[in-house]
Motif scaffolding. Structure first.
Motif, mmCIF file in Angstrom:
data_model
loop_
_atom_site.group_PDB
_atom_site.id
_atom_site.type_symbol
_atom_site.label_atom_id
_atom_site.label_comp_id
_atom_site.label_asym_id
_atom_site.label_seq_id
_atom_site.Cartn_x
_atom_site.Cartn_y
_atom_site.Cartn_z
ATOM 1 N N THR A 29 0.830 -1.204 0.000
ATOM 2 C CA THR A 29 0.000 0.000 0.000
ATOM 3 C C THR A 29 0.863 1.252 0.000
ATOM 4 O OG1 THR A 29 -1.775 -1.146 1.190
ATOM 5 C CG2 THR A 29 -1.784 1.270 1.268
ATOM 6 N N LYS A 88 2.120 2.253 -3.396
ATOM 7 C CA LYS A 88 1.105 3.003 -4.148
ATOM 8 C C LYS A 88 1.002 4.433 -3.645
ATOM 9 C CE LYS A 88 -1.744 -1.061 -5.219
ATOM 10 N NZ LYS A 88 -3.091 -1.695 -5.053
ATOM 11 N N HIS A 89 1.089 4.604 -2.312
ATOM 12 C CA HIS A 89 1.025 5.956 -1.751
ATOM 13 C C HIS A 89 2.171 6.816 -2.259
ATOM 14 C CE1 HIS A 89 -1.637 4.838 1.968
ATOM 15 N NE2 HIS A 89 -2.283 4.784 0.826
ATOM 16 N N ASP A 110 3.725 6.624 -5.136
ATOM 17 C CA ASP A 110 3.464 7.007 -6.530
ATOM 18 C C ASP A 110 2.264 7.940 -6.669
ATOM 19 O OD1 ASP A 110 5.591 5.478 -7.497
ATOM 20 O OD2 ASP A 110 4.357 3.673 -7.686
ATOM 21 N N GLU A 111 1.210 7.660 -5.921
ATOM 22 C CA GLU A 111 -0.048 8.360 -6.146
ATOM 23 C C GLU A 111 -0.200 9.632 -5.326
ATOM 24 O OE1 GLU A 111 -3.175 5.561 -5.506
ATOM 25 O OE2 GLU A 111 -2.416 4.123 -6.993
ATOM 26 N N PHE A 112 0.413 9.666 -4.124
ATOM 27 C CA PHE A 112 0.180 10.798 -3.226
ATOM 28 C C PHE A 112 1.455 11.534 -2.810
ATOM 29 C CE2 PHE A 112 -3.134 7.577 -2.197
ATOM 30 C CZ PHE A 112 -4.218 8.250 -2.740
ATOM 31 N N ARG A 113 2.507 10.814 -2.469
ATOM 32 C CA ARG A 113 3.713 11.464 -1.948
ATOM 33 C C ARG A 113 4.473 12.214 -3.044
ATOM 34 N NH1 ARG A 113 1.433 10.160 2.473
ATOM 35 N NH2 ARG A 113 1.873 8.173 3.472
ATOM 36 N N ASP A 114 4.702 11.540 -4.182
ATOM 37 C CA ASP A 114 5.475 12.122 -5.282
ATOM 38 C C ASP A 114 4.560 12.986 -6.140
ATOM 39 O OD1 ASP A 114 7.298 12.694 -7.273
ATOM 40 O OD2 ASP A 114 7.159 10.716 -8.225
ATOM 41 N N THR A 115 4.309 14.193 -5.675
ATOM 42 C CA THR A 115 3.289 15.026 -6.324
ATOM 43 C C THR A 115 3.703 15.510 -7.709
ATOM 44 O OG1 THR A 115 4.148 16.970 -5.146
ATOM 45 C CG2 THR A 115 2.306 15.795 -4.130
ATOM 46 N N LYS A 131 5.616 13.779 -9.734
ATOM 47 C CA LYS A 131 5.762 12.561 -10.545
ATOM 48 C C LYS A 131 7.140 12.435 -11.206
ATOM 49 C CE LYS A 131 1.527 11.832 -9.472
ATOM 50 N NZ LYS A 131 1.237 10.952 -8.322
#
Length: 315
Positions: free
Chosen positions: A231, A234-235, A237-242, A244
Motif C-alpha cells: 500500500t 502506491k502511496h 506514486d499516487e500521493f507522496r510524489d506530487t 511525478k
C-alpha cells in the motif's frame, strides 16, 4: 525525533514494533482516546476539557465537589473577567491543557541536564550528561564511534537551532523546542532536514522509492512484503510524489510528515458551546456551564453511570 544516546534504545525498540510511516508523520494527538459520542457518555469531552490525568481526578469526586471545582475553572477560563466564556477563551484553555504532556516531558528531563541548577541548560551540560561517559578521545573506545559522532553533531545542530539568542544556553522554552521541534514553526525546517538525512541513504538530496520503503521495512531473507508495504508503494506514486519525477524532495517530504492539521481543540470548543449555549449568543455563562456540568467534568456519579452502561452493553 531526539536522536541522542539517551533515546537510542527506545527508538530501536519502537522501530521494530511500528511501521515507520506511523512514526514519521507528526500529527498533533487527538484530545482523547475515547470515542466522541455524547450518546454513549462524555468521557471524550472530560479528557479534552481537563486533560487525561485531571479527568481521572474528577472521576473520584462527588457531583457537588466536581461542580464546585468546575466553577473555579470557569473563572480561570474567563480571561477578561467579563462573566462570559467565549470561543477563543475556551479554545485557548483546551489547547493549554493538551500541551501539558510536552511540559511534563521537559520537566522529567530538566533536572537531569541542568547540572549546576541555574534554571538553564547549556550545550556543555547536555553534551556531558548525554555523551560524557563515552567522550574520551572522541568515542575512541566504541566500536561504532562514527555513529555516536554523527548523533552528537546532530544534537548540537538542533540545540543551536533551538537556541534563539545563540548563547549556547537553553531556556526552558528553547529546551522544549529542542526536545519537541515539530511543535515550533522555526524548528520545522530542521525536522524536514533530519528526516531527509535519515532516509536519503545515497546522499543525493532526494528520496527514491527504494529508500522510502527501506525506511519502513527491511525484510528477512525469504520474507514476503506485508500488505501495508504494498500500500505504501502506491502511496509513494499516487500521493507522496506530487510532481511525478520518481523522487521526494524537501517540499514533498514536508507535505508528508507535517501535513495540515485538524485543530481538535477548536472543534471541541465549538462543540461544547453548541451543546450548552442555551440562549444561543455564542458564548457561555457560568450558569450555562454548571447547568451542563457533567459534559465538562466527571464525578463518581457520572462514572458509575458509564460503568453501568458498559456492563449492560457487555451483557
Amino acid at each position: 525525533m531526539l536522536l541522542s544516546l539517551a533515546t537510542l534504545c527506545l527508538l530501536v525498540a519502537v522501530s521494530l514494533a511500528v511501521p515507520a510511516q506511523e512514526k514519521r508523520v507528526h500529527h498533533h494527538a487527538d484530545l482523547s482516546d475515547r470515542p466522541h459520542d455524547d450518546a454513549g457518555g462524555f468521557q471524550y469531552d472530560h479528557e479534552a476539557f481537563l486533560g487525561k490525568e485531571e479527568a481521572k481526578t474528577f472521576d473520584q469526586l462527588s457531583p457537588e465537589e466536581s461542580k464546585a471545582k468546575l466553577a473555579k475553572i470557569v473563572e480561570r477560563i474567563d480571561l477578561n473577567k467579563d462573566g462570559y466564556v467565549t470561543h477563543s477563551e475556551l479554545h485557548y484553555w483546551i489547547k493549554h491543557r493538551q500541551s501539558r504532556y510536552i511540559q511534563e516531558n521537559v520537566n522529567k528531563h530538566w533536572d537531569e541536564y541542568d547540572q549546576n541548577k541555574d534554571g538553564k541548560i547549556s550545550w556543555e551540560e547536555y553534551k556531558n550528561t548525554t555523551y560524557g561517559f563515552y567522550l574520551g578521545d572522541e568515542f575512541a573506545d566504541l566500536e561504532d564511534k562514527e555513529t555516536y559522532k554523527v548523533m552528537q553533531k546532530r544534537d548540537e545542530r538542533r540545540f543551536k537551532k533551538a537556541d534563539k539568542d545563540g548563547d549556547l544556553i537553553a531556556t526552558r522554552e528553547e529546551f522544549t523546542a529542542f526536545l519537541h521541534p515539530e511543535e515550533y514553526d522555526y524548528m520545522k525546517e530542521l525536522v524536514i532536514q533530519e528526516t531527509m538525512e535519515d532516509i536519503d541513504k545515497n546522499g543525493d538530496g532526494k528520496i527514491n522509492l527504494a529508500e522510502y520503503i527501506g525506511d519502513m521495512f527491511s525484510p528477512d531473507e525469504g520474507e514476503s512484503e506485508p500488505e501495508w508495504v504494498q500500500t505504501e508503494r502506491k502511496h509513494f506514486d499516487e500521493f507522496r510524489d506530487t510532481n511525478k519525477d520518481g523522487y521526494l524532495d524537501a517540499n514533498e517530504v514536508t507535505q508528508w510528515i507535517l501535513p495540515g492539521e485538524v485543530d481538535h481543540a477548536d472543534n471541541e470548543a465549538k462543540h461544547l458551546i453548541y451543546e450548552t449555549d442555551t440562549d444561543k449568543d455564542e458564548k457561555l455563562t457560568k450558569k450555562e456551564i454548571l447547568a451542563n456540568w457533567n459534559m465538562f467534568v466527571g464525578s463518581q456519579a457520572t462514572n458509575y453511570g458509564e460503568d453501568l452502561t458498559k456492563r449492560h452493553d457487555e451483557l
